[in-house]
Write an enzyme that holds these catalytic residues in place. Structure first.
Site, PDB file in Angstrom:
ATOM      1  N   HIS A   1       7.289   0.366   1.430  1.00 13.55           N
ATOM      2  CA  HIS A   1       7.093  -0.712   0.421  1.00 13.55           C
ATOM      3  C   HIS A   1       7.639  -2.053   1.067  1.00 13.55           C
ATOM      4  CE1 HIS A   1       5.057   1.758  -1.831  1.00 13.55           C
ATOM      5  NE2 HIS A   1       6.165   2.568  -2.705  1.00 13.55           N
TER       6      HIS A   1
ATOM      7  N   HIS B   1       2.647  -1.649  -8.379  1.00 11.79           N
ATOM      8  CA  HIS B   1       3.247  -0.106  -8.567  1.00 11.79           C
ATOM      9  C   HIS B   1       3.528  -0.064  -9.789  1.00 11.79           C
ATOM     10  CE1 HIS B   1       5.727   3.205  -7.312  1.00 11.79           C
ATOM     11  NE2 HIS B   1       5.498   2.766  -5.964  1.00 11.79           N
TER      12      HIS B   1
ATOM     13  N   GLU C   1      -1.605   3.644  -7.085  1.00  6.95           N
ATOM     14  CA  GLU C   1      -1.350   2.593  -6.279  1.00  6.95           C
ATOM     15  C   GLU C   1      -2.556   2.376  -5.148  1.00  6.95           C
ATOM     16  OE1 GLU C   1       2.562   3.072  -4.336  1.00  6.95           O
ATOM     17  OE2 GLU C   1       2.767   4.952  -5.713  1.00  6.95           O
TER      18      GLU C   1
END
Length: 349
Positions: free
Chosen positions: A110, A185, A314
């Site tokens: 991420h 997210h 996501e």
């Protein structure tokens, strides 16, 4: 339609603001300029009673508690420069090898240690129109930030309309070839956190998912969903699938690669009557069922988070895409801007 700006707290030199978007049907979305983070979504149930349906906190302090930092669930953040994992934090591009932070068991996750979800974004505009409210945030990511090549300028636009659609649009430009994969997210629980996700009915229009290694990183293999817990094409209760899974889902479902907007998932909770559709231009969706979310986390109003208390949809480019030959549009080039759109549509059944 209305959008209001209030204080969300302070971060060293920065004043953190919160923007509350509301439509004429009782849907409210709250977004902070720290991490371009969705902190709250309130929607009515079938009886018109409104409750929180996403994980988050009421002030900036919640995102810096020791419990939150140690668990790192990325509640509602805008994730980048590259969402999901990159194997061992390494990739080759135009003859050069790049090394990124290994912040997840040696893999890059991420965007690294200081990803886009941990940065202060600039609010370019927020406006009210007849049938929608719009919030636009921008961010500059300098060359070699977290190990990524290229100066990148990102624009994220959040739009809430009277069709109860939360539209998230991304644009990014770079002066060097670089991996870009952006997503939001947010974690959802359509019961309003009255129960776990087990009684949610899930439909995902996908025939296959990427096969991960022992740390969940795809290496190029694909698995057909037929006859497996991952087969949500006809719709089924979460519980039916979770009963067959040791740690639930952290699964990247493959979609069409045409980058056209289409509905790819629907989730319903019959007890509340709440439902949501997911539409995206992306070639896949990482579906996470929240097995590793800490039970120590909860909203200030008492909403309890934790294992299987919320799920994520996501939508983004392939995990480990820079290392996969068939990953579409993983690399963004100068003069060829990155674009992406995802819509969460809320309604009752």
């Amino acid at each position: 339609m209305k959008i209001e700006k209030t204080s969300f707290g302070n971060l060293e030199k920065d004043v953190v603001s919160l923007y509350e978007l509301s439509n004429n049907n009782g849907v409210v979305v709250k977004i902070t300029d720290f991490g371009a983070t969705i902190t709250s979504i309130l929607t009515p149930d079938a009886n018109g009673d409104s409750r929180e349906i996403t994980c988050g906190f009421e002030s900036i302090e919640g995102y810096f508690s020791e419990e939150y930092k140690s668990n790192a669930p990325y509640f509602g953040g805008t994730v980048g420069r590259h969402a999901s994992r990159i194997h061992e934090g390494k990739f080759k591009l135009e003859g050069k090898e790049y090394t990124l932070a290994g912040n997840d068991r040696g893999n890059h996750l991420h965007g690294g240690i200081q990803g886009f979800d941990r940065r202060m974004w600039k609010v370019d505009e927020f406006r009210e129109e007849e049938n929608e409210v719009v919030l636009v945030m921008t961010l500059h990511s300098p060359d070699m930030e977290e190990g990524y090549p290229g100066n990148v300028d990102v624009k994220t636009q959040f739009t809430l309309n009277d069709s109860n659609e939360l539209i998230i649009s991304y644009e990014a430009e770079t002066d060097k070839a670089t991996p870009i994969s952006l997503t939001n997210h947010s974690y959802f629980n359509l019961s309003g956190f009255k129960e776990t996700v087990h009684n949610h009915k899930v439909m995902i229009n996908s025939k296959a998912f990427l096969e991960g290694d022992d740390k969940g990183v795809p290496q190029g293999g694909k698995i057909e969903v037929g006859g497996r817990p991952e087969d949500f094409r006809e719709g089924k209760l979460f519980s039916e699938a979770l009963n067959e899974m040791e740690t639930g889902f952290d699964t990247y479902f493959l979609l069409e690669k045409d980058f056209q907007l289409k509905k790819i998932a629907s989730i319903e909770h019959s007890g509340s009557g709440r439902a949501m559709d997911v539409l995206t231009t992306e070639p896949g969706m990482l579906f996470y069922s929240g097995y590793f979310t800490s039970d120590l986390l909860k909203r200030e109003n008492g909403d309890q988070y934790g294992r299987y208390k919320a799920f994520c949809c996501e939508t983004h480019r392939y995990p480990n895409g820079p290392n996969l030959d068939d990953a579409p549009k993983t690399i963004t080039y100068p003069g060829e801007p990155y674009t992406s759109k995802t819509i969460f549509k809320f309604y009752t059944i």
